[in-house]
Design a protein around this motif. Sequence first.
Motif, PDB file in Angstrom:
ATOM      1  N   LYS A 182       6.861  -8.236   4.953  1.00 39.89           N
ATOM      2  CA  LYS A 182       5.349  -8.132   4.532  1.00 39.89           C
ATOM      3  C   LYS A 182       4.551  -6.638   5.140  1.00 39.89           C
ATOM      4  N   ALA A 185       6.415  -3.872   3.339  1.00 47.12           N
ATOM      5  CA  ALA A 185       5.865  -3.720   1.752  1.00 47.12           C
ATOM      6  C   ALA A 185       4.295  -2.883   1.882  1.00 47.12           C
ATOM      7  N   LEU A 186       3.376  -3.405   2.945  1.00 47.63           N
ATOM      8  CA  LEU A 186       2.390  -3.057   3.065  1.00 47.63           C
ATOM      9  C   LEU A 186       2.288  -1.523   3.337  1.00 47.63           C
ATOM     10  N   LYS A 188       4.521   0.485   2.338  1.00 43.70           N
ATOM     11  CA  LYS A 188       5.126   1.253   1.253  1.00 43.70           C
ATOM     12  C   LYS A 188       3.875   1.316   0.366  1.00 43.70           C
ATOM     13  N   HIS A 189       3.094   0.130   0.213  1.00 42.36           N
ATOM     14  CA  HIS A 189       1.716   0.231  -0.613  1.00 42.36           C
ATOM     15  C   HIS A 189       0.885   1.417  -0.104  1.00 42.36           C
ATOM     16  N   ARG A 191       1.624   3.998   1.379  1.00 41.47           N
ATOM     17  CA  ARG A 191       2.239   5.346   0.932  1.00 41.47           C
ATOM     18  C   ARG A 191       1.819   5.772  -0.730  1.00 41.47           C
ATOM     19  N   ASP A 192       1.950   4.795  -1.510  1.00 42.70           N
ATOM     20  CA  ASP A 192       1.702   4.458  -2.894  1.00 42.70           C
ATOM     21  C   ASP A 192       0.259   4.917  -3.178  1.00 42.70           C
ATOM     22  N   GLU A 193      -0.697   4.351  -2.425  1.00 37.75           N
ATOM     23  CA  GLU A 193      -2.031   4.378  -2.429  1.00 37.75           C
ATOM     24  C   GLU A 193      -2.750   5.635  -2.052  1.00 37.75           C
TER      25      GLU A 193
END
Length: 228
Positions: A182, A185-186, A188-189, A191-193
């Motif tokens: 988790k 994933a957070l 990576k999110h 990074r994307d955001e």
Amino acid sequence: MALVEATSISKIYRSGDVEVAALWDVSLSIEAGEFLAFVGPSGSGKSTLLNLVGCLDHPSKGSMKVMGTDVTALDRNAAAAFRGEHLGFVFQEFNLVPVLSAYENVEYPLLMVRSWPPEKRHAQVMKLLKAVGMGELAHKRPDQLSGGQKQRIAVARALVSEPQVVLADEPTANLDHDTANKVIALMKHMRDEFGTTFIFSTHDSKIMEAAERVLLLEDGRLIKEQKS
Ligand code: ADP
Ligand code: MG
């Protein structure tokens, strides 16, 4: 221009007459927005390399440019200012301040490095706490939180000043399997955001899988580069 440009970096530690080359002739280049991991056995030089990128240490030889700045030329104060301006850190042991609430831990870097008005600071702290799923627990102290919750707070703290780069040394080593997934994933999110570059040092196969590029170190040498 690469975000990180290391050229022929060596780091030699001396204790008495014994010399240890923690890093030997390492060159690499990292682009903005990468989600990248330094991997290798214990003692291979991962933390040393991460600390050099993070301006926490000086190499014995070679040049390290971060965002175009030769960080090997910075003195202690200049390095601290550079870190505050451009870098965020996540540690294996979370390193939250025990007497501060989750909110205050996340607010702390803003008080140090950004002279924002209180309303803007509050909005930013809450934005990050919510982004890591901790908005409801903002008033809790670290000892009232689980390991996964503490690492979420640490991720929020690393990102609150909107750094270009987050350096994370074994960030999942103290987390169980599901919690680690988790937290990965957070990140990576995030990074994307926010477009933040993430550089990890890790043993964790879950991070190696999630990483878009893996640089393998052995005995202080960069021996292999893998892209997934
Ligand atoms: P890793 O993070 O991959 O486990 P490190 O970067 O911590 O590896 O260490 C690389 C090598 O440098 C090891 O042999 C370690 O013992 C040595 N080393 C690291 N820090 C120091 C130090 N402050 N003094 C002396 N030797 C060190
Ligand atoms: Mg290490």
